[in-house]
Write an enzyme that holds these catalytic residues in place. Sequence first.
Site, short mmCIF file in Angstrom:
data_model
loop_
_atom_site.label_atom_id
_atom_site.label_comp_id
_atom_site.label_asym_id
_atom_site.label_seq_id
_atom_site.Cartn_x
_atom_site.Cartn_y
_atom_site.Cartn_z
N CYS A 24 0.84 -1.20 0.00
CA CYS A 24 0.00 0.00 0.00
C CYS A 24 0.88 1.24 0.00
O CYS A 24 2.10 1.17 0.06
CB CYS A 24 -0.89 0.04 1.24
N GLY B 54 15.85 -11.46 -5.98
CA GLY B 54 17.03 -11.96 -5.28
C GLY B 54 17.91 -10.92 -4.61
O GLY B 54 19.02 -11.24 -4.18
#
Length: 660
Positions: free
Chosen positions: A2, A365
């Site tokens: 959000c 990653g």
Amino acid sequence: MCGITGIINLNEPEPIREETLRGMLGMLRHRGPDEFGIYRSPWAGLGSARLSILDLSGGQQPISNEDGSLWIVYNGEVFNYVELRPRLEALGHRFTTHTDTEVILHLYEEYGPDCLSQLNGQFALAIWDERERSLFLARDRMGIRPLYYALPGGQFLFGSEIKAMLAHPALTAEIDPAALAQAFTLWSVQPPASIFRGIQSLPPAHYLRLKDGRIEIKAYWSLDLSQEMDPDQPLAPALEEFKNLLIDSTLIRLRADVPVGAYLSGGLDSSLTTAIIRKYTQNHLETFSIAFSDPQFDESSYQLRMAETLGTHHHVVYATHEEIGRVFPQVIWHTETPILRTAPAPMYLLSGLVREHDMKVVITGEGADELLGGYDIFKEMLVRRFWARNPESEMRPMLLTRLYPDIAALNSPGRAYLKAFFKKDLSQTDSPFYSHSIRWGNGLRLLRFLQPQPLASLAEQAAAVPLPAGFDHWSALAKAQYLEMTTFLSPYLLSSQGDRMGMSHSVEGRFPFLDVRVVEFCNRLPAQWKMYGLTEKWFLRQVGRELLPEEIWRRVKRPYRAPIHRSFFNADAPEYIQRLLSAEALEESGLFNPIAVGQLARKAASGAALSEVDDMAVAGVLSTQLVYDQFVQHFSTRKASLTAADRVRVIDHTAEVHPL
């Protein structure tokens, strides 16, 4: 995921205008376009722009506790909420949603600020206590999610992004020359500063409490690389423990009520987390990667190899010089800060590709290089320390030829330049900033473009970097890792290149390597297990042997980069480049020396080869001029409030005044 924002009255109760909160939320639409929530009381106004990932139908914010005395707006994910909730229910807490947001709120209700030590995730949160008239802000340990604040005109403002706060009528943007010099030297503005005067960033792993007009800021966690395991102990048990941690940290990041995809760069880190998903779940997996038209930067052959090996449904975005230049203004609108590289631009295109395929969440990653010794800057430090023990050696500096294969100037046939470049301050191995002195010294050279030119030394700029107690006794690699994580990972890689580029298209990135359990485990590993000679991420490669093709787990680290000056100076150069680099525009901003910038622009336009420093200068000057243009000069034209078509839930308690 959000966007959050809010306004707190510091002196007198005065209901926050709904129109103002709508305007602030309108600037965060990209972070949470699904629905919006507003809470208003005489002392506080909170706003949430929601990207629905958990409890799609019932998790709308702001959310309160049972009696309505506490209200939360929250940006992020706490992945261990499933395990935390039953404990809270056993203590008598009642839940009305199935979100991690409500778990955090009840955890705070039970434990106060100590609740943060129990959270495993990536978050920025705000909790308003209506009874105490106090605000609690907190940010995750590694700084994955952003949070800013300011105090204009008797009010306290906060927001996930600066643009939400600038939508408030009492706040305007003014570039801070000291912060600009810091960005050029250290490659990013260091918390708690931002590029704008009077607007602060809450540092990672800190919380802020506001009560009675007083602000208290405290750290609740810190990076600690002081206690390394015995390197003579057996390797196998440590590998097994790490592998199990990484598997679990990856799998809990699949917790969502929407599909989760994965970025696949072709390197060890993202290949490993993607392989874990394929091996330990039955999930249909969509993967996404960047291909470059410029072969100097392209890794698509490795990406396709991994996608074929794992059997994923793979998607590729094609990044050309022209496309990078075209989207660069949008990139800077989202970074909200100057940057010295164009690498965020392809990430912006990549998140757009993810959104085109109706996905909101990706596993990625980031963090492995910092935690496990993956960067050339770590090798550089080790080689220079080895060389410093015999400064006159002709052989030792030859090890430097194994570094930075992507930087042409450092790999020319002549070795004299290489030796001279890295010999600067060679013997100053006692400096706490030894590992980064070459990089930051190059940054100091960029200051010649600023106006007035700062008379800043490396020591003065490095003073912005806080060092923990006992830092002098850490291993050389541990010191370098700490500096990389604090000065680069959080303020640049996870922000400008990470959160901001993902959320520009409403895409949430999740980072298994930055799970707190993984971070703390890696911080205890012996230095020689991370960097075995000059083999980077040696420990991680041993895990990769089990899950990846040999050509991937053995592959030498190739840093993710993108072309700079060729993206701005080509046959299809966008209009904004000439306009923002004109003498008139430079004089208007007053930030740069027009003569120096003009010479640089002519050199780049001529097609001449640019040094690494000049390339960074091109990106730095252009991005700064874009920050000035978008946030200082023309911000009023970019304002966009919520509309009648938006789903907005308004909780109005402006008539209620709780006694203290």
